[in-house]
Design a protein around this motif. Structure first.
Motif, PDB file in Angstrom:
ATOM      1  N   THR A  82       0.862  -1.172   0.000  1.00 61.73           N
ATOM      2  CA  THR A  82       0.000   0.000   0.000  1.00 61.73           C
ATOM      3  C   THR A  82       0.903   1.227   0.000  1.00 61.73           C
ATOM      4  O   THR A  82       2.113   1.122   0.241  1.00 61.73           O
ATOM      5  CB  THR A  82      -0.949   0.031   1.213  1.00 61.73           C
ATOM      6  N   TYR A  83       0.320   2.358  -0.284  1.00 62.51           N
ATOM      7  CA  TYR A  83       1.166   3.538  -0.399  1.00 62.51           C
ATOM      8  C   TYR A  83       0.445   4.826  -0.031  1.00 62.51           C
ATOM      9  O   TYR A  83      -0.770   4.933  -0.124  1.00 62.51           O
ATOM     10  CB  TYR A  83       1.705   3.664  -1.821  1.00 62.51           C
ATOM     11  N   LYS A  84       1.259   5.772   0.383  1.00 62.01           N
ATOM     12  CA  LYS A  84       0.891   7.173   0.542  1.00 62.01           C
ATOM     13  C   LYS A  84       2.048   7.915  -0.123  1.00 62.01           C
ATOM     14  O   LYS A  84       3.077   8.165   0.507  1.00 62.01           O
ATOM     15  CB  LYS A  84       0.772   7.565   2.011  1.00 62.01           C
ATOM     16  N   ILE A  85       1.890   8.190  -1.426  1.00 67.24           N
ATOM     17  CA  ILE A  85       2.986   8.750  -2.210  1.00 67.24           C
ATOM     18  C   ILE A  85       2.477   9.820  -3.167  1.00 67.24           C
ATOM     19  O   ILE A  85       1.288   9.888  -3.460  1.00 67.24           O
ATOM     20  CB  ILE A  85       3.731   7.654  -3.014  1.00 67.24           C
ATOM     21  N   SER A  86       3.419  10.587  -3.676  1.00 67.27           N
ATOM     22  CA  SER A  86       3.081  11.625  -4.647  1.00 67.27           C
ATOM     23  C   SER A  86       2.716  10.972  -5.985  1.00 67.27           C
ATOM     24  O   SER A  86       3.035   9.805  -6.239  1.00 67.27           O
ATOM     25  CB  SER A  86       4.264  12.567  -4.849  1.00 67.27           C
ATOM     26  N   ASP A  87       2.076  11.731  -6.843  1.00 71.31           N
ATOM     27  CA  ASP A  87       1.721  11.231  -8.177  1.00 71.31           C
ATOM     28  C   ASP A  87       2.960  10.824  -8.967  1.00 71.31           C
ATOM     29  O   ASP A  87       2.936   9.841  -9.705  1.00 71.31           O
ATOM     30  CB  ASP A  87       0.919  12.281  -8.953  1.00 71.31           C
ATOM     31  N   ASP A  88       4.056  11.571  -8.818  1.00 70.41           N
ATOM     32  CA  ASP A  88       5.297  11.246  -9.541  1.00 70.41           C
ATOM     33  C   ASP A  88       5.852   9.894  -9.104  1.00 70.41           C
ATOM     34  O   ASP A  88       6.256   9.081  -9.931  1.00 70.41           O
ATOM     35  CB  ASP A  88       6.353  12.326  -9.314  1.00 70.41           C
ATOM     36  N   VAL A  89       5.871   9.651  -7.808  1.00 71.77           N
ATOM     37  CA  VAL A  89       6.374   8.369  -7.299  1.00 71.77           C
ATOM     38  C   VAL A  89       5.417   7.245  -7.697  1.00 71.77           C
ATOM     39  O   VAL A  89       5.850   6.153  -8.066  1.00 71.77           O
ATOM     40  CB  VAL A  89       6.591   8.415  -5.774  1.00 71.77           C
ATOM     41  N   HIS A  90       4.116   7.517  -7.679  1.00 72.10           N
ATOM     42  CA  HIS A  90       3.151   6.510  -8.094  1.00 72.10           C
ATOM     43  C   HIS A  90       3.386   6.111  -9.552  1.00 72.10           C
ATOM     44  O   HIS A  90       3.350   4.926  -9.906  1.00 72.10           O
ATOM     45  CB  HIS A  90       1.719   7.016  -7.912  1.00 72.10           C
ATOM     46  N   GLU A  91       3.640   7.069 -10.406  1.00 73.54           N
ATOM     47  CA  GLU A  91       3.911   6.784 -11.816  1.00 73.54           C
ATOM     48  C   GLU A  91       5.189   5.960 -11.959  1.00 73.54           C
ATOM     49  O   GLU A  91       5.261   5.025 -12.755  1.00 73.54           O
ATOM     50  CB  GLU A  91       4.011   8.086 -12.617  1.00 73.54           C
ATOM     51  N   LEU A  92       6.201   6.279 -11.164  1.00 72.28           N
ATOM     52  CA  LEU A  92       7.446   5.511 -11.183  1.00 72.28           C
ATOM     53  C   LEU A  92       7.191   4.068 -10.755  1.00 72.28           C
ATOM     54  O   LEU A  92       7.702   3.130 -11.373  1.00 72.28           O
ATOM     55  CB  LEU A  92       8.474   6.176 -10.264  1.00 72.28           C
ATOM     56  N   CYS A  93       6.379   3.867  -9.730  1.00 70.99           N
ATOM     57  CA  CYS A  93       6.024   2.518  -9.278  1.00 70.99           C
ATOM     58  C   CYS A  93       5.281   1.760 -10.375  1.00 70.99           C
ATOM     59  O   CYS A  93       5.566   0.591 -10.637  1.00 70.99           O
ATOM     60  CB  CYS A  93       5.160   2.581  -8.022  1.00 70.99           C
ATOM     61  N   ARG A  94       4.364   2.435 -11.027  1.00 68.00           N
ATOM     62  CA  ARG A  94       3.602   1.801 -12.106  1.00 68.00           C
ATOM     63  C   ARG A  94       4.533   1.375 -13.231  1.00 68.00           C
ATOM     64  O   ARG A  94       4.454   0.251 -13.726  1.00 68.00           O
ATOM     65  CB  ARG A  94       2.528   2.759 -12.636  1.00 68.00           C
ATOM     66  N   LYS A  95       5.462   2.239 -13.614  1.00 65.30           N
ATOM     67  CA  LYS A  95       6.422   1.915 -14.680  1.00 65.30           C
ATOM     68  C   LYS A  95       7.336   0.760 -14.274  1.00 65.30           C
ATOM     69  O   LYS A  95       7.788   0.004 -15.127  1.00 65.30           O
ATOM     70  CB  LYS A  95       7.243   3.142 -15.040  1.00 65.30           C
ATOM     71  N   ALA A  96       7.601   0.642 -12.975  1.00 65.52           N
ATOM     72  CA  ALA A  96       8.438  -0.451 -12.482  1.00 65.52           C
ATOM     73  C   ALA A  96       7.666  -1.762 -12.373  1.00 65.52           C
ATOM     74  O   ALA A  96       8.236  -2.802 -12.078  1.00 65.52           O
ATOM     75  CB  ALA A  96       9.041  -0.086 -11.120  1.00 65.52           C
ATOM     76  N   GLY A  97       6.350  -1.706 -12.594  1.00 68.61           N
ATOM     77  CA  GLY A  97       5.541  -2.907 -12.580  1.00 68.61           C
ATOM     78  C   GLY A  97       4.998  -3.289 -11.218  1.00 68.61           C
ATOM     79  O   GLY A  97       4.512  -4.402 -11.028  1.00 68.61           O
ATOM     80  N   LEU A  98       5.055  -2.387 -10.251  1.00 71.56           N
ATOM     81  CA  LEU A  98       4.533  -2.696  -8.921  1.00 71.56           C
ATOM     82  C   LEU A  98       3.031  -2.445  -8.877  1.00 71.56           C
ATOM     83  O   LEU A  98       2.554  -1.415  -9.344  1.00 71.56           O
ATOM     84  CB  LEU A  98       5.209  -1.825  -7.854  1.00 71.56           C
ATOM     85  N   THR A  99       2.311  -3.375  -8.308  1.00 69.91           N
ATOM     86  CA  THR A  99       0.875  -3.213  -8.096  1.00 69.91           C
ATOM     87  C   THR A  99       0.689  -2.758  -6.659  1.00 69.91           C
ATOM     88  O   THR A  99       0.980  -3.502  -5.728  1.00 69.91           O
ATOM     89  CB  THR A  99       0.132  -4.536  -8.337  1.00 69.91           C
ATOM     90  N   LEU A 100       0.201  -1.540  -6.500  1.00 73.32           N
ATOM     91  CA  LEU A 100       0.016  -0.961  -5.180  1.00 73.32           C
ATOM     92  C   LEU A 100      -1.450  -0.726  -4.909  1.00 73.32           C
ATOM     93  O   LEU A 100      -2.207  -0.391  -5.806  1.00 73.32           O
ATOM     94  CB  LEU A 100       0.750   0.382  -5.081  1.00 73.32           C
ATOM     95  N   GLU A 101      -1.836  -0.892  -3.665  1.00 81.10           N
ATOM     96  CA  GLU A 101      -3.196  -0.565  -3.247  1.00 81.10           C
ATOM     97  C   GLU A 101      -3.147   0.795  -2.582  1.00 81.10           C
ATOM     98  O   GLU A 101      -2.335   1.036  -1.703  1.00 81.10           O
ATOM     99  CB  GLU A 101      -3.719  -1.604  -2.255  1.00 81.10           C
ATOM    100  N   ASN A 102      -4.008   1.704  -3.022  1.00 82.56           N
ATOM    101  CA  ASN A 102      -4.037   3.037  -2.445  1.00 82.56           C
ATOM    102  C   ASN A 102      -4.584   2.979  -1.024  1.00 82.56           C
ATOM    103  O   ASN A 102      -5.476   2.237  -0.731  1.00 82.56           O
ATOM    104  CB  ASN A 102      -4.912   3.959  -3.294  1.00 82.56           C
ATOM    105  N   GLN A 103      -3.995   3.793  -0.151  1.00 83.17           N
ATOM    106  CA  GLN A 103      -4.484   3.822   1.233  1.00 83.17           C
ATOM    107  C   GLN A 103      -5.000   5.195   1.547  1.00 83.17           C
ATOM    108  O   GLN A 103      -4.540   6.173   1.107  1.00 83.17           O
ATOM    109  CB  GLN A 103      -3.379   3.425   2.206  1.00 83.17           C
TER     110      GLN A 103
END
Length: 103
Positions: A82-103
């Motif tokens: 799960t994450y509490k991150i900025s949109d930029d970091v979220h996009e980086l996670c998505r590009k890295a292939g991580l599936t995150l659940e928003n909290q």
């Protein structure tokens, strides 16, 4: 070696825990992060890793998370990100292939 700003392991129930990570989540601290993640996987049947407003994050951290997910699967344990991150970091996670659940 200085430590990451924030690593906290809390119990969510008798077999579940939350590992909150923030601060510098980079190769500089990868050994400390790895030790804490492996300890948490070994302790709980269900583990939530909360990426909590990191100051910095890099590919080494994403590789560590992927390895942790594989370890949890092999150990028949449940690992949720799960994450509490900025949109930029979220996009980086998505590009890295991580599936995150928003909290």
């Amino acid at each position: 070696m200085q430590t990451t700003e924030y690593i906290q392991l809390t119990t969510k129930g008798p077999e579940a825990g939350i590992l909150k990570l923030s601060g510098d989540l980079t190769v500089k601290h990868i050994q400390e992060l790895k030790e804490n993640i492996l300890k948490a996987i070994g302790t709980f049947k269900q583990l939530e890793i909360l990426i909590n407003h990191p100051e910095t994050i890099d590919i080494a951290f994403f590789q560590l998370i992927e390895a942790a997910q594989q370890r949890a699967r092999k150990s028949k344990k449940k690992l949720t990100l799960t994450y509490k991150i900025s949109d930029d970091v979220h996009e980086l996670c998505r590009k890295a292939g991580l599936t995150l659940e928003n909290q």
